[in-house]
Design a protein around this motif. Structure first.
Motif, PDB file in Angstrom:
ATOM      1  N   LYS A  75      -6.265 -48.373 100.836  1.00  0.00           N
ATOM      2  CA  LYS A  75      -6.800 -49.315  99.625  1.00  0.00           C
ATOM      3  C   LYS A  75      -7.119 -50.704  99.791  1.00  0.00           C
ATOM      4  CE  LYS A  75      -4.971 -47.333  95.828  1.00  0.00           C
ATOM      5  NZ  LYS A  75      -3.873 -47.670  95.203  1.00  0.00           N
ATOM      6  N   MET A  76      -8.682 -50.897  99.569  1.00  0.00           N
ATOM      7  CA  MET A  76      -8.799 -52.650  99.622  1.00  0.00           C
ATOM      8  C   MET A  76      -7.816 -52.945  98.288  1.00  0.00           C
ATOM      9  SD  MET A  76     -10.160 -53.020 102.297  1.00  0.00           S
ATOM     10  CE  MET A  76      -9.390 -52.653 102.952  1.00  0.00           C
ATOM     11  N   GLY A 115      -9.160 -56.641  97.839  1.00  0.00           N
ATOM     12  CA  GLY A 115      -9.793 -57.418  97.433  1.00  0.00           C
ATOM     13  C   GLY A 115      -9.301 -58.975  97.337  1.00  0.00           C
ATOM     14  N   SER A 116      -9.909 -59.154  96.055  1.00  0.00           N
ATOM     15  CA  SER A 116      -9.264 -60.913  95.396  1.00  0.00           C
ATOM     16  C   SER A 116      -8.304 -59.999  94.354  1.00  0.00           C
ATOM     17  CB  SER A 116     -10.550 -61.424  95.039  1.00  0.00           C
ATOM     18  OG  SER A 116     -10.939 -60.576  93.768  1.00  0.00           O
ATOM     19  N   MET A 130      -4.884 -58.901  95.095  1.00  0.00           N
ATOM     20  CA  MET A 130      -3.613 -58.958  95.478  1.00  0.00           C
ATOM     21  C   MET A 130      -3.049 -58.892  95.022  1.00  0.00           C
ATOM     22  SD  MET A 130      -2.669 -60.321  99.552  1.00  0.00           S
ATOM     23  CE  MET A 130      -2.649 -61.903  99.091  1.00  0.00           C
ATOM     24  N   VAL A 131      -2.633 -60.024  94.152  1.00  0.00           N
ATOM     25  CA  VAL A 131      -2.084 -61.332  93.331  1.00  0.00           C
ATOM     26  C   VAL A 131      -1.514 -59.798  92.307  1.00  0.00           C
ATOM     27  CG1 VAL A 131      -1.024 -62.575  91.274  1.00  0.00           C
ATOM     28  CG2 VAL A 131      -1.454 -63.413  93.423  1.00  0.00           C
ATOM     29  N   VAL A 136       0.119 -56.750  93.385  1.00  0.00           N
ATOM     30  CA  VAL A 136       1.650 -56.907  94.338  1.00  0.00           C
ATOM     31  C   VAL A 136       2.338 -57.326  92.819  1.00  0.00           C
ATOM     32  CG1 VAL A 136       3.194 -57.884  95.571  1.00  0.00           C
ATOM     33  CG2 VAL A 136       0.370 -57.999  96.130  1.00  0.00           C
ATOM     34  N   LYS A 137       2.273 -57.620  91.875  1.00  0.00           N
ATOM     35  CA  LYS A 137       2.796 -57.778  90.682  1.00  0.00           C
ATOM     36  C   LYS A 137       3.563 -56.370  90.529  1.00  0.00           C
ATOM     37  CE  LYS A 137       2.493 -62.203  88.513  1.00  0.00           C
ATOM     38  NZ  LYS A 137       1.065 -62.616  88.156  1.00  0.00           N
ATOM     39  N   ILE A 165       3.159 -53.611  92.077  1.00  0.00           N
ATOM     40  CA  ILE A 165       3.747 -52.093  92.704  1.00  0.00           C
ATOM     41  C   ILE A 165       4.729 -51.658  91.901  1.00  0.00           C
ATOM     42  CG2 ILE A 165       4.920 -52.071  94.706  1.00  0.00           C
ATOM     43  CD1 ILE A 165       3.742 -54.620  96.138  1.00  0.00           C
ATOM     44  N   ASP A 200      -2.256 -51.955 105.907  1.00  0.00           N
ATOM     45  CA  ASP A 200      -2.876 -52.924 105.178  1.00  0.00           C
ATOM     46  C   ASP A 200      -2.020 -53.913 104.576  1.00  0.00           C
ATOM     47  OD1 ASP A 200      -2.634 -52.170 103.359  1.00  0.00           O
ATOM     48  OD2 ASP A 200      -4.101 -51.674 102.711  1.00  0.00           O
ATOM     49  N   MET A 201      -2.947 -55.272 103.858  1.00  0.00           N
ATOM     50  CA  MET A 201      -1.117 -55.717 102.857  1.00  0.00           C
ATOM     51  C   MET A 201      -0.838 -55.072 101.561  1.00  0.00           C
ATOM     52  SD  MET A 201      -1.004 -59.101 103.456  1.00  0.00           S
ATOM     53  CE  MET A 201      -1.300 -60.309 102.609  1.00  0.00           C
ATOM     54  N   LEU A 219       2.079 -53.113 103.179  1.00  0.00           N
ATOM     55  CA  LEU A 219       2.835 -54.659 103.926  1.00  0.00           C
ATOM     56  C   LEU A 219       3.516 -55.173 102.875  1.00  0.00           C
ATOM     57  CD1 LEU A 219       3.653 -55.475 106.609  1.00  0.00           C
ATOM     58  CD2 LEU A 219       1.903 -57.528 106.292  1.00  0.00           C
ATOM     59  N   ALA A 220       3.022 -55.185 101.940  1.00  0.00           N
ATOM     60  CA  ALA A 220       3.674 -56.006 100.827  1.00  0.00           C
ATOM     61  C   ALA A 220       5.319 -54.837  99.961  1.00  0.00           C
ATOM     62  CB  ALA A 220       2.586 -56.699  99.469  1.00  0.00           C
ATOM     63  N   GLY A 243       8.067 -54.647 102.313  1.00  0.00           N
ATOM     64  CA  GLY A 243       8.694 -55.611 101.770  1.00  0.00           C
ATOM     65  C   GLY A 243       9.508 -55.684 100.675  1.00  0.00           C
ATOM     66  N   CYS A 244       8.615 -55.440  99.495  1.00  0.00           N
ATOM     67  CA  CYS A 244       9.307 -55.151  98.691  1.00  0.00           C
ATOM     68  C   CYS A 244      10.739 -53.840  98.164  1.00  0.00           C
ATOM     69  CB  CYS A 244       8.606 -55.038  97.047  1.00  0.00           C
ATOM     70  SG  CYS A 244       7.716 -55.811  96.739  1.00  0.00           S
ATOM     71  N   LYS A 247      -5.890 -61.207 103.190  1.00  0.00           N
ATOM     72  CA  LYS A 247      -6.136 -60.341 102.078  1.00  0.00           C
ATOM     73  C   LYS A 247      -6.678 -58.806 102.880  1.00  0.00           C
ATOM     74  CE  LYS A 247      -8.182 -62.228  99.299  1.00  0.00           C
ATOM     75  NZ  LYS A 247      -8.303 -63.456  98.704  1.00  0.00           N
ATOM     76  N   PHE A 283      -6.471 -57.769 105.992  1.00  0.00           N
ATOM     77  CA  PHE A 283      -5.540 -57.749 106.820  1.00  0.00           C
ATOM     78  C   PHE A 283      -5.949 -56.019 106.870  1.00  0.00           C
ATOM     79  CE2 PHE A 283      -1.457 -56.995 108.550  1.00  0.00           C
ATOM     80  CZ  PHE A 283      -1.664 -57.488 110.148  1.00  0.00           C
ATOM     81  N   HIS A 319       9.517 -59.335  93.519  1.00  0.00           N
ATOM     82  CA  HIS A 319       7.622 -58.581  93.843  1.00  0.00           C
ATOM     83  C   HIS A 319       7.112 -60.424  94.385  1.00  0.00           C
ATOM     84  CE1 HIS A 319       6.850 -54.854  91.564  1.00  0.00           C
ATOM     85  NE2 HIS A 319       8.011 -55.334  91.069  1.00  0.00           N
ATOM     86  N   ILE A 343       4.333 -61.211  97.460  1.00  0.00           N
ATOM     87  CA  ILE A 343       3.146 -61.474  98.932  1.00  0.00           C
ATOM     88  C   ILE A 343       3.746 -61.497 100.186  1.00  0.00           C
ATOM     89  CG2 ILE A 343       0.985 -62.462  99.254  1.00  0.00           C
ATOM     90  CD1 ILE A 343       0.155 -62.908  96.200  1.00  0.00           C
ATOM     91  N   PRO A 344       2.734 -60.703 101.236  1.00  0.00           N
ATOM     92  CA  PRO A 344       3.250 -60.976 102.746  1.00  0.00           C
ATOM     93  C   PRO A 344       2.898 -62.373 103.264  1.00  0.00           C
ATOM     94  CG  PRO A 344       2.527 -58.936 102.678  1.00  0.00           C
ATOM     95  CD  PRO A 344       2.440 -60.028 101.319  1.00  0.00           C
TER      96      PRO A 344
END
Lengths: 319, 319
Positions: free
Chosen positions: A141-142, A144-145, A147-148, A151-152, A154, A172-173, A176-177, A180-181, B169, B171, B205, B207-208
């Protein structure tokens, strides 16, 4: 390795330099052959020239044969079907894969929670085979801007008790996030199918292997995974334990030094490198010049340009 | 570190435990303060409570001040504008960032080829400032099942002489493959802005950080990058060389032990950890219990819960 009647100099021995008698004697030194798949038996969707004939001729001689691959995108069932389509005589229980090993690892631990997968469908299929539930694969999934915010928001499933990382085309990011969580909780297991660096697809062009994904997660989670595939002996440990494979009577045939040949070393097998895949004799020469003794473990006992070079040494089926 | 008139026990010293006289004496021990940004001066788009007042009051006392951040997504010009918007009195040449350091590194090497960027626009902007050309940023693109074909058809620009990796972002596997292909050529330089692990955005939560991206590329390319940001002294080496900063008269203020405090150690600065970001006093206690002597380098000299706790010790502007 000792071949009766011939003296082998230190380092790799070129099988083609031996005479028919010596190769015949060598063939008597093992009962089992474990073949890597991609780069040894096939490349992509095509069998490597002469590989099925050689594979089948070795079986016809009475050798026990297995396929052992680090591929995790495809289930063992589909891998077996592919091998059969390409004319290799093989049964499903003679195929070992890194995703099957991962599922077996969790089964042996009596794992009863859910698995979050960053990888291919093969992992989900193998987990299902042993009755372990996994979350549906996240589609790429893209981000874009945003991200924050992504991730919040998720949502973590509290039932997840393990993260499985393999080759993931949709890496993708966001994934990965998420991984990581999950791994912030030290009770969540971190498993990798394998750590292969990359796979060549054309001169100068190659696909990143799951090793790149695993390294990213490792850096993020600040812990190392249990890696189930080659060169970890775990991938064939069940066969060793059950006595199906006798290490001193087994030959490992591979195209990759740091996975196939290292596995052979780790298990105490004889090892044969074929030049139809990742590594060449030049790479072996580099290892021989290495100052790191651990690298010597990746030096194969024997070398063949391609598997089918063995055909002329094998008894014909009409004999 | 020595503060005249007081004895400091081994390990971190809590500034708030000192009296006004001692803090006053301590303030006289440095002329320059280097501040990390996120987690010290601001968090996301908001200034941390009281941080601008404290920052400006220290400047009013005659302290030379710099901002030094591992952020690479934003150019130095935009970082300075952001700081000014948040009421910090700062000029553009008092801002150091990891992407600015990366551009400076290439400039110093008289690099005259193109750069492929896996990272944010900030890297492209900084390269442009020093007259170095970069390829347009690749937009994230879904690969789906066509990965092999995508990778086979990657077009590599023969003018590319360096790969720059930062927080990206977008990646994904295609970018990773492209970077891997460029780095197969040992003459192509491998640069990283920084190796930060992750950034918290909400409880549990985060961000990588670019460290995850760098680790993936490192595993793929089988070589390590030159990492330009903190804790590498390179990020402020030009100021040290020019005599703008005197290490023995400099204080590094940060919220992250393995970047900010380690940079302070590497440069011979005094170090102050604030508790408004990544690391806490508990993390310092963990370091103190560590059996790896290298980890002791990340133990700060001093600790303050938040930067503005310093305000009460500073002379008021009306004095």
């Amino acid at each position: 390795m000792l071949i009766p009647g011939i003296t082998i100099k230190k380092g790799v021995c070129q099988l083609l330099a031996l005479n028919k008698f010596s190769v015949g004697q060598w063939l008597k030194t093992f009962d089992t052959i474990i073949f890597d798949a991609d780069g040894v038996l096939w490349r992509g969707q095509q069998a490597i020239d002469g590989a099925p004939d050689t594979f089948n001729a070795l079986r016809a001689m009475g050798k026990q044969a297995f396929i052992c691959t680090n591929t995790s995108e495809t289930s063992r069932e589909k891998l077996c079907a592919k091998a059969q389509d390409l004319d290799f005589l093989i049964a499903e229980d003679e195929v070992m894969s890194s995703s099957e090993a991962l599922a077996r690892y969790l089964q042996q631990r009596k794992f009863n929670r859910k698995v979050y997968i960053m990888g291919g469908q093969g992992i989900a299929d193998e987990l299902e085979c042993v009755g372990i539930e996994s979350l549906p694969l996240d589609e790429g999934k893209m981000i874009g801007s945003q991200m924050v915010d992504y991730v919040k928001n998720i949502t973590l499933d509290p039932q997840v008790g393990a993260v499985a990382v393999g080759l993931d085309k949709d890496f993708d990011m966001l994934k990965l996030a998420k991984v990581g969580c999950y791994l912030m909780d030290p009770k969540v297991l971190f498993l990798a199918t394998n750590r292969d660096h990359s796979f060549p697809v054309a001169p100068g062009h190659f696909i990143p292997g799951s090793g790149a994904m695993v390294a990213a997660v490792e850096s993020l989670a600040k812990r190392a995974p249990f890696s189930c595939g080659k060169p970890n002996t775990f991938i064939c440990l069940h066969l060793l334990r059950q006595g199906v494979i006798k290490p001193e009577r087994t030959l490992m045939v591979g195209d990759t030094l740091y996975t196939d040949i290292q596995l052979g070393y780790n298990c105490g097998f004889q090892t044969l490198l074929v030049g139809t895949g990742n590594n060449s004799l030049q790479d072996v020469a580099k290892l021989q010049r290495s100052k790191l003794p651990l690298m010597y473990q990746q030096i194969p006992d024997l070398y063949l340009p391609k598997l089918s070079d063995l055909l002329k040494f094998l008894p014909s089926r009409n004999c």
